[in-house]
Enzyme design. Sequence first.
Site, PDB file in Angstrom:
ATOM      1  N   SER A 198      26.884  46.459  18.999  1.00  0.00           N
ATOM      2  CA  SER A 198      27.605  45.212  18.770  1.00  0.00           C
ATOM      3  C   SER A 198      27.224  44.201  19.843  1.00  0.00           C
ATOM      4  O   SER A 198      26.415  44.488  20.713  1.00  0.00           O
ATOM      5  CB  SER A 198      29.114  45.457  18.814  1.00  0.00           C
ATOM      6  N   LYS A 199      27.868  43.042  19.758  1.00  0.00           N
ATOM      7  CA  LYS A 199      27.550  41.970  20.704  1.00  0.00           C
ATOM      8  C   LYS A 199      27.748  42.398  22.154  1.00  0.00           C
ATOM      9  O   LYS A 199      27.088  41.890  23.050  1.00  0.00           O
ATOM     10  CB  LYS A 199      28.437  40.750  20.431  1.00  0.00           C
ATOM     11  N   ARG A 200      28.656  43.338  22.355  1.00  0.00           N
ATOM     12  CA  ARG A 200      28.881  43.835  23.705  1.00  0.00           C
ATOM     13  C   ARG A 200      27.597  44.346  24.338  1.00  0.00           C
ATOM     14  O   ARG A 200      27.463  44.393  25.546  1.00  0.00           O
ATOM     15  CB  ARG A 200      29.873  45.004  23.672  1.00  0.00           C
ATOM     16  N   HIS A 201      26.655  44.792  23.511  1.00  0.00           N
ATOM     17  CA  HIS A 201      25.431  45.370  24.047  1.00  0.00           C
ATOM     18  C   HIS A 201      24.379  44.319  24.371  1.00  0.00           C
ATOM     19  O   HIS A 201      23.215  44.653  24.568  1.00  0.00           O
ATOM     20  CB  HIS A 201      24.863  46.400  23.067  1.00  0.00           C
ATOM     21  N   GLY A 202      24.784  43.071  24.398  1.00  0.00           N
ATOM     22  CA  GLY A 202      23.818  42.035  24.767  1.00  0.00           C
ATOM     23  C   GLY A 202      22.976  41.630  23.594  1.00  0.00           C
ATOM     24  O   GLY A 202      23.502  41.202  22.571  1.00  0.00           O
TER      25      GLY A 202
END
Length: 463
Positions: free
Chosen positions: A243-247
């Site tokens: 997800s976006k959390r992973h950059g």
Amino acid sequence: MTIRTRFAPSPTGFLHIGGARTALFSWAYARKHQGQFILRIEDTDVERSTPEAVQAILDGMQWLGLDWDEGPFYQMQRMDRYKEIIGQMLDDGTAYYCYSSREELDVMREQQMQAGLKPRYDGRWRPEEGKILPPKPENIPPVVRFRNPTSGTVAWDDLVKGRIEISNTELDDLIIARADGTPTYNFCVVVDDWDMNITHVLRGDDHVNNTPRQINLLKALGAKVPQYAHLSMILGDDGQKLSKRHGAVSVMQYHEDGYLPEAVLNYLARLGWSHGDDEVFDSKQFCQWFDLDHITPSAAQFNTEKLRWLNAHYIKQSDLGHLAADIRQRLEDRGVVVSEHPELRSVIDLYRERVHTLNELADAIAYFYHKPVMDVAAREKHLTPEIVPVLQALAEQLAAIDWMPEQIHAAIDHAVQSNGLKFPKVAMPLRVLLTGGAQSPGIDAVMTLLGKKEALARIHEGL
Ligand code: GLU
């Protein structure tokens, strides 16, 4: 049979890593079999679809080199066709009007849940032999429902997951057209896969639940059912859903972060597919090797270190002219104007073994084209008061030589020997003065490229 695959993104955001892998596998499967790869934009969710997202998808595919043979087809431009098929299905009895109001359906669901049943449409408007339908209410525009088989199973041999079987009693009568006449998602996919003669559907396994419904629809239309390959999802480095959390989850973000498309493509190819222990291969080789037998049904895990390693590999062997064009732009974006001297290609060649991304490369070589940013700690550590006179004498000597690597090296060597020092004692402060930091390739190579005038100016200025 000609193999025809498709990539059918919904343009609600950028082309993310999972989508890009689906596109890559679909593309490679078509290429391997001299088939056709079709691009279809599933833009019927008008609230969430945007032209920018369409562009982002096209950009991402072009960047990766995933070319399509037909399309892009836009579902919003195919509305007449969907309506035509809905009309036919109403005529031949494979679909029917349902006048149940929302409130009525809510009550029905509520009752089913209270009775411990799974909430589902109970077929009250489904015509059956001898059944008397309720009186048509006025002023309620009907939806159209598909007459799903009520018995038997729907099954397919998934090319990744193996055999999947669902009992038809699990599936209720799907709405294929809303009350305003617009067709629904699963229905559009079915008509498109049929019209576009898709033979193999490769897509994310978040669509597994749609497949039995789509197969039933295809059968009702008398269409040939394609083969399905549902790709497992991709997890982030930490084992959580990507997800976006992973950059960088957008493919074009990788471009911005300094990755080469060859590296990203090679990396994606290995996300859930393997060819023995082969890790490094180009897209041509991938198209020759790719098959569905070696796709793993389990989730693939993203590994940024491996991507960086591949990127380093491709930077090392990429065409210098190609790299130079890219790096020139990255330097310009940093406000650094690339002059004619030193030649950018030579500078890149000197540095490319040392970096993992193009951004690292641009950052590392910027000092050739503007005054270096001084690493104060490195300066303090290496530019000791004792070494200053040694460097002053060396600068004088350097001023007198022909500016060739061997001569530069000999001059430094002389300063080292005549002062009874070790080579780094002289080389390190030189590095600091010339590059701003303590890390660089061979100092004679750096000095050669920097040029006599600039090198001496930096030494004098810094002392
Ligand atoms: N439009 C769907 C998505 O972006 C894909 C549908 C399909 O491949 O059948 O997830």
